[in-house]
Design a protein around this motif. Structure first.
Motif, PDB file in Angstrom:
ATOM      1  N   ARG A  14       0.830  -1.206   0.000  1.00 50.72           N
ATOM      2  CA  ARG A  14       0.000   0.000   0.000  1.00 50.72           C
ATOM      3  C   ARG A  14       0.866   1.258   0.000  1.00 50.72           C
ATOM      4  NH1 ARG A  14      -5.326  -1.116   1.161  1.00 50.72           N
ATOM      5  NH2 ARG A  14      -5.740  -3.154   2.104  1.00 50.72           N
ATOM      6  N   GLU A  15       0.581   2.156  -0.928  1.00 53.68           N
ATOM      7  CA  GLU A  15       1.264   3.446  -0.958  1.00 53.68           C
ATOM      8  C   GLU A  15       0.886   4.233   0.297  1.00 53.68           C
ATOM      9  OE1 GLU A  15       0.488   7.090  -3.770  1.00 53.68           O
ATOM     10  OE2 GLU A  15       1.614   5.556  -4.892  1.00 53.68           O
ATOM     11  N   ALA A  16       1.856   4.935   0.887  1.00 52.78           N
ATOM     12  CA  ALA A  16       1.591   5.680   2.120  1.00 52.78           C
ATOM     13  C   ALA A  16       2.468   6.925   2.185  1.00 52.78           C
ATOM     14  CB  ALA A  16       1.830   4.797   3.344  1.00 52.78           C
ATOM     15  N   ALA A  17       2.001   7.912   2.934  1.00 50.92           N
ATOM     16  CA  ALA A  17       2.751   9.154   3.137  1.00 50.92           C
ATOM     17  C   ALA A  17       2.519   9.640   4.560  1.00 50.92           C
ATOM     18  CB  ALA A  17       2.304  10.222   2.136  1.00 50.92           C
ATOM     19  N   ALA A  18       3.530  10.235   5.147  1.00 53.66           N
ATOM     20  CA  ALA A  18       3.425  10.716   6.523  1.00 53.66           C
ATOM     21  C   ALA A  18       4.119  12.059   6.659  1.00 53.66           C
ATOM     22  CB  ALA A  18       4.054   9.708   7.491  1.00 53.66           C
ATOM     23  N   VAL A  19       3.608  12.865   7.584  1.00 54.98           N
ATOM     24  CA  VAL A  19       4.253  14.132   7.947  1.00 54.98           C
ATOM     25  C   VAL A  19       4.714  14.029   9.394  1.00 54.98           C
ATOM     26  CG1 VAL A  19       3.952  16.608   8.312  1.00 54.98           C
ATOM     27  CG2 VAL A  19       2.834  15.504   6.392  1.00 54.98           C
ATOM     28  N   LEU A  20       5.981  14.340   9.622  1.00 54.55           N
ATOM     29  CA  LEU A  20       6.527  14.418  10.967  1.00 54.55           C
ATOM     30  C   LEU A  20       6.843  15.870  11.283  1.00 54.55           C
ATOM     31  CD1 LEU A  20       9.087  11.451  10.945  1.00 54.55           C
ATOM     32  CD2 LEU A  20       6.733  11.423  11.765  1.00 54.55           C
ATOM     33  N   VAL A  21       6.423  16.335  12.446  1.00 53.03           N
ATOM     34  CA  VAL A  21       6.740  17.686  12.913  1.00 53.03           C
ATOM     35  C   VAL A  21       7.504  17.546  14.220  1.00 53.03           C
ATOM     36  CG1 VAL A  21       5.841  19.922  13.639  1.00 53.03           C
ATOM     37  CG2 VAL A  21       4.703  18.664  11.789  1.00 53.03           C
ATOM     38  N   ASP A  22       8.763  17.962  14.208  1.00 53.56           N
ATOM     39  CA  ASP A  22       9.640  17.819  15.372  1.00 53.56           C
ATOM     40  C   ASP A  22       9.651  16.378  15.885  1.00 53.56           C
ATOM     41  OD1 ASP A  22      10.250  20.504  15.207  1.00 53.56           O
ATOM     42  OD2 ASP A  22       8.729  21.103  16.667  1.00 53.56           O
ATOM     43  N   GLY A  23       9.651  15.433  14.952  1.00 52.63           N
ATOM     44  CA  GLY A  23       9.731  14.026  15.312  1.00 52.63           C
ATOM     45  C   GLY A  23       8.416  13.361  15.664  1.00 52.63           C
ATOM     46  N   GLN A  24       7.339  14.138  15.752  1.00 56.56           N
ATOM     47  CA  GLN A  24       6.028  13.562  16.091  1.00 56.56           C
ATOM     48  C   GLN A  24       5.192  13.382  14.832  1.00 56.56           C
ATOM     49  OE1 GLN A  24       2.967  16.014  18.082  1.00 56.56           O
ATOM     50  NE2 GLN A  24       2.716  14.347  19.557  1.00 56.56           N
ATOM     51  N   ASP A  27       0.500  13.753  10.463  1.00 56.18           N
ATOM     52  CA  ASP A  27      -0.548  13.342   9.530  1.00 56.18           C
ATOM     53  C   ASP A  27      -0.089  12.089   8.806  1.00 56.18           C
ATOM     54  OD1 ASP A  27      -2.929  13.309   8.177  1.00 56.18           O
ATOM     55  OD2 ASP A  27      -2.701  15.262   7.241  1.00 56.18           O
ATOM     56  N   LEU A  28      -1.076  11.335   8.307  1.00 57.46           N
ATOM     57  CA  LEU A  28      -0.794  10.043   7.720  1.00 57.46           C
ATOM     58  C   LEU A  28      -1.824   9.729   6.642  1.00 57.46           C
ATOM     59  CD1 LEU A  28       0.785   7.276   7.916  1.00 57.46           C
ATOM     60  CD2 LEU A  28      -1.013   6.582   9.523  1.00 57.46           C
ATOM     61  N   LEU A  29      -1.357   9.266   5.499  1.00 59.83           N
ATOM     62  CA  LEU A  29      -2.230   8.834   4.408  1.00 59.83           C
ATOM     63  C   LEU A  29      -1.806   7.440   3.981  1.00 59.83           C
ATOM     64  CD1 LEU A  29      -2.106  12.086   2.229  1.00 59.83           C
ATOM     65  CD2 LEU A  29      -4.025  11.362   3.659  1.00 59.83           C
ATOM     66  N   ILE A  30      -2.779   6.512   3.913  1.00 61.78           N
ATOM     67  CA  ILE A  30      -2.505   5.147   3.479  1.00 61.78           C
ATOM     68  C   ILE A  30      -3.546   4.771   2.434  1.00 61.78           C
ATOM     69  CG2 ILE A  30      -2.224   2.742   4.169  1.00 61.78           C
ATOM     70  CD1 ILE A  30      -1.667   3.706   6.996  1.00 61.78           C
ATOM     71  N   ALA A 193       0.091  14.075  -0.951  1.00 58.60           N
ATOM     72  CA  ALA A 193       1.122  14.731  -0.146  1.00 58.60           C
ATOM     73  C   ALA A 193       1.718  15.916  -0.904  1.00 58.60           C
ATOM     74  CB  ALA A 193       2.220  13.722   0.209  1.00 58.60           C
ATOM     75  N   TRP A 194       2.026  15.724  -2.181  1.00 58.31           N
ATOM     76  CA  TRP A 194       2.547  16.832  -3.004  1.00 58.31           C
ATOM     77  C   TRP A 194       1.494  17.927  -3.165  1.00 58.31           C
ATOM     78  CZ3 TRP A 194       0.391  18.132  -7.827  1.00 58.31           C
ATOM     79  CH2 TRP A 194       1.073  19.135  -8.535  1.00 58.31           C
ATOM     80  N   ARG A 195       0.250  17.525  -3.289  1.00 55.29           N
ATOM     81  CA  ARG A 195      -0.834  18.471  -3.567  1.00 55.29           C
ATOM     82  C   ARG A 195      -1.206  19.312  -2.350  1.00 55.29           C
ATOM     83  NH1 ARG A 195      -6.685  16.026  -4.773  1.00 55.29           N
ATOM     84  NH2 ARG A 195      -7.053  16.631  -2.611  1.00 55.29           N
ATOM     85  N   ASP A 196      -1.276  18.687  -1.179  1.00 53.18           N
ATOM     86  CA  ASP A 196      -1.861  19.356  -0.016  1.00 53.18           C
ATOM     87  C   ASP A 196      -0.872  19.711   1.090  1.00 53.18           C
ATOM     88  OD1 ASP A 196      -4.351  19.224  -1.221  1.00 53.18           O
ATOM     89  OD2 ASP A 196      -4.868  17.314  -0.293  1.00 53.18           O
ATOM     90  N   LEU A 274      -8.037  12.038  15.735  1.00 47.88           N
ATOM     91  CA  LEU A 274      -9.023  11.590  14.748  1.00 47.88           C
ATOM     92  C   LEU A 274      -8.395  11.466  13.371  1.00 47.88           C
ATOM     93  CD1 LEU A 274     -12.065  13.816  15.824  1.00 47.88           C
ATOM     94  CD2 LEU A 274     -11.750  11.375  16.282  1.00 47.88           C
ATOM     95  N   ARG A 275      -7.529  12.431  13.016  1.00 43.99           N
ATOM     96  CA  ARG A 275      -6.891  12.449  11.699  1.00 43.99           C
ATOM     97  C   ARG A 275      -6.029  11.210  11.506  1.00 43.99           C
ATOM     98  NH1 ARG A 275      -4.986  17.242  12.277  1.00 43.99           N
ATOM     99  NH2 ARG A 275      -2.874  16.710  12.933  1.00 43.99           N
ATOM    100  N   LEU A 276      -5.186  10.893  12.479  1.00 43.03           N
ATOM    101  CA  LEU A 276      -4.282   9.765  12.344  1.00 43.03           C
ATOM    102  C   LEU A 276      -5.023   8.431  12.340  1.00 43.03           C
ATOM    103  CD1 LEU A 276      -1.304  10.815  14.652  1.00 43.03           C
ATOM    104  CD2 LEU A 276      -1.468  10.973  12.167  1.00 43.03           C
ATOM    105  N   ARG A 277      -6.139   8.371  13.037  1.00 44.30           N
ATOM    106  CA  ARG A 277      -6.918   7.131  13.078  1.00 44.30           C
ATOM    107  C   ARG A 277      -7.913   7.040  11.920  1.00 44.30           C
ATOM    108  NH1 ARG A 277      -5.270   8.542  17.952  1.00 44.30           N
ATOM    109  NH2 ARG A 277      -4.771   6.922  19.511  1.00 44.30           N
ATOM    110  N   GLY A 278      -8.018   8.111  11.120  1.00 39.89           N
ATOM    111  CA  GLY A 278      -8.913   8.104   9.971  1.00 39.89           C
ATOM    112  C   GLY A 278     -10.379   8.053  10.339  1.00 39.89           C
ATOM    113  N   LEU A 279     -10.751   8.680  11.448  1.00 37.48           N
ATOM    114  CA  LEU A 279     -12.120   8.554  11.952  1.00 37.48           C
ATOM    115  C   LEU A 279     -12.986   9.742  11.569  1.00 37.48           C
ATOM    116  CD1 LEU A 279     -11.335   7.135  15.509  1.00 37.48           C
ATOM    117  CD2 LEU A 279     -12.073   5.874  13.472  1.00 37.48           C
ATOM    118  N   GLY A 280     -14.243   9.461  11.245  1.00 38.52           N
ATOM    119  CA  GLY A 280     -15.214  10.498  10.904  1.00 38.52           C
ATOM    120  C   GLY A 280     -16.606  10.058  11.302  1.00 38.52           C
ATOM    121  N   GLY A 281     -17.612  10.752  10.773  1.00 36.99           N
ATOM    122  CA  GLY A 281     -18.997  10.461  11.130  1.00 36.99           C
ATOM    123  C   GLY A 281     -19.404  11.176  12.402  1.00 36.99           C
TER     124      GLY A 281
END
Length: 340
Positions: A14-24, A27-30, A193-196, A274-281
């Protein structure tokens, strides 16, 4: 590790992308097996849903549901775009308002006019962008939104982006076939990731980047339902079939201000959780006990926190039992569902 990093890698196949800010992990996309938001279909109207003002459609990827169907009849061919992920067992949510979105430009065929992001304040820069847009579109009858990422960007890159999106929109709208088909695929994690994710960052594309930058370790931690907060407080994120339940606890703190402190800390950490867990509704917050006079302070903190989040979230308000409700767009699939 200080600073901002974008890691482009794969988890299994699975293609995936992640953002780390100061090591934390920020955001995550899978990628998932479900149709991606942004996918454009030539669909066929199937049957209306009485009382809901909607209609089920047939698409190459299964049934879809469209709201606001004035003038649409069964058997008719229609262009629609996937607007989010479906709940388990339900039809794909789609819309007739097509958007062709890239890093600098959003082409809006159904909404004419040229708009520039309000975050770009400088009048000279706005004039420069207007000139680029007019020269590139050359009288084409389509709507266009220039995103905040255009500010200070290279004119040629912006023009190429506008031209590519306008061309894609033109080709999709010119389609006049009658058979169901996928006319445009939604973007995967690397393109998203490139787009947003346009803020300055170190870009890591080497295979194994998730391991070397501890993304996989962070993934294991966010599988835990418990989210630790300062001062020993915490909250639990527990998805159910009907909603996502958030339970806030003060921990060992028994002071009079323990409740409001825990709730404010939850307000700050909740969008990321919520963002990292991909939760909505539907999301229901069972907050720590606090006086009613502190509710406004909590709401202000929650509103400020979600303002920086890119997933559409409505702050609905308080229930008679004192819970707080939110409604969040299903812009991603739940992490547990994607990774199993």
């Amino acid at each position: 590790m200080k600073g901002r990093s974008i890691i482009l890698d794969h988890i299994g196949d699975r293609e995936a992308a992640a953002v780390l800010v100061d090591g934390q992990l920020h955001d995550l996309l899978i990628d998932a097996d479900a149709p991606r938001p942004g996918t454009v279909y030539r669909a066929t109207a199937d049957r209306p849903v009485k009382g809901q003002g909607g209609m089920f459609l047939k698409t190459p990827d299964g049934p879809a549901f469209l709201r606001q169907i004035k003038g649409l009849s069964p058997g008719q061919t229609i262009l629609v775009q996937v607007s989010g992920y479906a709940e388990p067992g339900k039809a794909l949510p789609v819309t007739q308002k097509l958007l062709f979105k890239s890093r600098f430009a959003i082409v809006t065929p159904g909404a004419l006019g040229l708009n520039i992001s309000r975050s770009i304040k400088n009048e000279k820069e706005r004039d420069r962008l207007l000139e680029i847009a007019h020269d590139t579109l050359n009288g084409a009858e389509t709507g266009l939104i220039l995103r905040s990422s255009c500010d200070g960007a290279d004119a040629e890159e912006i023009a190429d982006d506008i031209a590519n999106m306008a061309d894609l929109a033109k080709r999709v709208l010119a389609d006049d076939d009658e058979e169901m088909a996928v006319l445009a695929e939604g973007d995967g994690p690397h393109v998203l990731a490139w787009r947003d994710w346009v803020a300055p960052a170190e870009i890591v594309t080497q295979a194994g980047g998730f391991e070397t930058h501890s993304v996989m370790e962070a993934l294991e931690s966010i599988r835990d339902v418990r989210v630790a907060l300062s001062g020993g407080a915490s909250f639990f994120v527990e998805p159910t079939r009907a909603l996502v339940a958030i339970d806030v606890n003060t921990g060992a703190d028994v002071s009079l201000a323990a409740g409001i402190k825990a709730n404010l800390a939850c307000a700050k950490a909740l969008p990321r959780a919520l963002r990292l867990r991909g939760l909505g509704g539907q999301i229901v917050l069972d907050l720590a006990p606090m006086p009613k006079k502190d509710r406004r302070t909590f709401e202000t903190a929650l509103r400020q926190s979600f303002r920086a989040d890119d997933v559409e979230t409505a702050l609905v308000g308080w229930t008679p039992l004192g819970h707080y409700e939110l409604q969040r767009k299903r812009a991603r699939l739940p992490l547990q569902e994607v990774l199993g």
